[in-house]
Design a protein around this motif. Structure first.
Motif, mmCIF file in Angstrom:
data_model
loop_
_atom_site.group_PDB
_atom_site.id
_atom_site.type_symbol
_atom_site.label_atom_id
_atom_site.label_comp_id
_atom_site.label_asym_id
_atom_site.label_seq_id
_atom_site.Cartn_x
_atom_site.Cartn_y
_atom_site.Cartn_z
ATOM 1 N N LEU A 30 6.607 -0.791 1.471
ATOM 2 C CA LEU A 30 5.369 -1.100 2.179
ATOM 3 C C LEU A 30 4.729 0.147 2.778
ATOM 4 O O LEU A 30 3.523 0.372 2.648
ATOM 5 C CB LEU A 30 5.627 -2.132 3.273
ATOM 6 C CG LEU A 30 6.005 -3.534 2.811
ATOM 7 C CD1 LEU A 30 6.228 -4.446 4.014
ATOM 8 C CD2 LEU A 30 4.934 -4.126 1.909
ATOM 9 N N ASN A 33 3.221 2.548 0.157
ATOM 10 C CA ASN A 33 1.981 2.028 -0.414
ATOM 11 C C ASN A 33 0.852 1.995 0.601
ATOM 12 O O ASN A 33 -0.314 2.199 0.248
ATOM 13 C CB ASN A 33 2.215 0.610 -0.968
ATOM 14 C CG ASN A 33 2.774 0.615 -2.358
ATOM 15 O OD1 ASN A 33 2.031 0.673 -3.336
ATOM 16 N ND2 ASN A 33 4.086 0.594 -2.478
ATOM 17 N N LEU A 90 4.334 -6.994 -0.622
ATOM 18 C CA LEU A 90 3.107 -6.284 -1.010
ATOM 19 C C LEU A 90 1.919 -7.230 -1.062
ATOM 20 O O LEU A 90 0.806 -6.881 -0.632
ATOM 21 C CB LEU A 90 3.298 -5.622 -2.377
ATOM 22 C CG LEU A 90 4.035 -4.295 -2.435
ATOM 23 C CD1 LEU A 90 4.156 -3.843 -3.892
ATOM 24 C CD2 LEU A 90 3.336 -3.229 -1.611
#
Length: 241
Positions: A30, A33, A90
């Motif tokens: 997480l 990204n 995500l």
């Protein structure tokens, strides 16, 4: 005390550290990204000059290393469960970012434009990130599990680096074209340079951290007292067990 050699699917096992490894995997996934996926950076190399790379590459490969540890210690089926958990995380992160960015800002708050720039990723980036993660992680886990059976558990370094070459290569090849092809600021030569950089740097990271992987895998196997071989595993990403 020796590890138990288990063929995946033969025995129901309980583990002491599986959930902690899962949390570490999802956390790094997480954060890498969220913080570094869409920013290109560069270093200056002798002769070559300025060489661009995606900033997230400094931390995202750690998720692949943890993925290697999961598959090596706990087997493909349990790694598959973690990959789907990461995928769901995500998806929720993308939904939450969309909702928060879309809410009207309170009067007088000056940060909306900057907030949208940082967190308001387009549908292309979100889709590319999720597809690339899904394909790359499953390819990485599949290759490592198969190579473990083929090598009878020997040559861990060969398995981790080999699976990374496949998984990270697929991840980079999917993410950057799908996310940035044709966008302003991403000419084709820069795009392919970043793809190649991502692939090389991720693989180099894996190679450099091989001693750490050996250390973590060894400690976990001793703690869990298990050695899993995926000889009869259903390798479909959509299998329930």
């Amino acid at each position: 005390m020796e590890n138990r050699a288990i063929t995946a699917g033969q025995e129901q096992l309980s583990f002491r550290y599986y959930d902690l490894v899962m949390v570490a995997f999802v956390t790094i996934l997480l954060l890498s990204n969220l913080i570094g996926a869409s920013k290109p950076s560069y270093i200056t190399l002798p002769v070559v000059g300025q060489w661009s790379f995606g900033a997230g590459v400094l931390f995202f490969p750690v998720s692949y290393i943890i993925g290697d540890v999961l598959t090596e210690v706990y087997g493909y089926a349990r790694a598959r469960r973690v990959i789907w958990t990461g995928f769901a995380a995500l998806l929720f992160m993308a939904f939450m970012a969309w909702v928060v960015v879309s809410l009207p800002a309170a009067e007088g708050w000056p940060g909306q434009e900057a907030y949208e720039f940082v967190f308001g990723n387009s549908w292309r980036i979100v889709l590319a990130s999720m597809v690339a993660f899904w394909a790359g992680e499953f390819a990485n886990s599949f290759v490592l599990a198969k190579m473990k059976v083929w090598t009878a558990g020997r040559h861990l370094w060969m398995r981790t680096i080999g699976s990374t070459i496949v998984g990270q290569g697929l991840d980079s090849l999917i993410f950057y074209p799908l996310a940035f092809w044709g966008l302003a600021g991403w000419p084709v030569d820069l795009l392919w340079q970043v793809i190649l950089s991502q692939w090389l740097i991720k693989t180099l990271w894996e190679a450099l951290l091989t001693p750490v992987t050996y250390l973590v895998v060894g400690k976990l196997k001793r703690a869990e007292r298990v050695e899993i071989f995926d000889e009869h595993t259903n390798f479909s990403p959509f299998a329930s067990r």
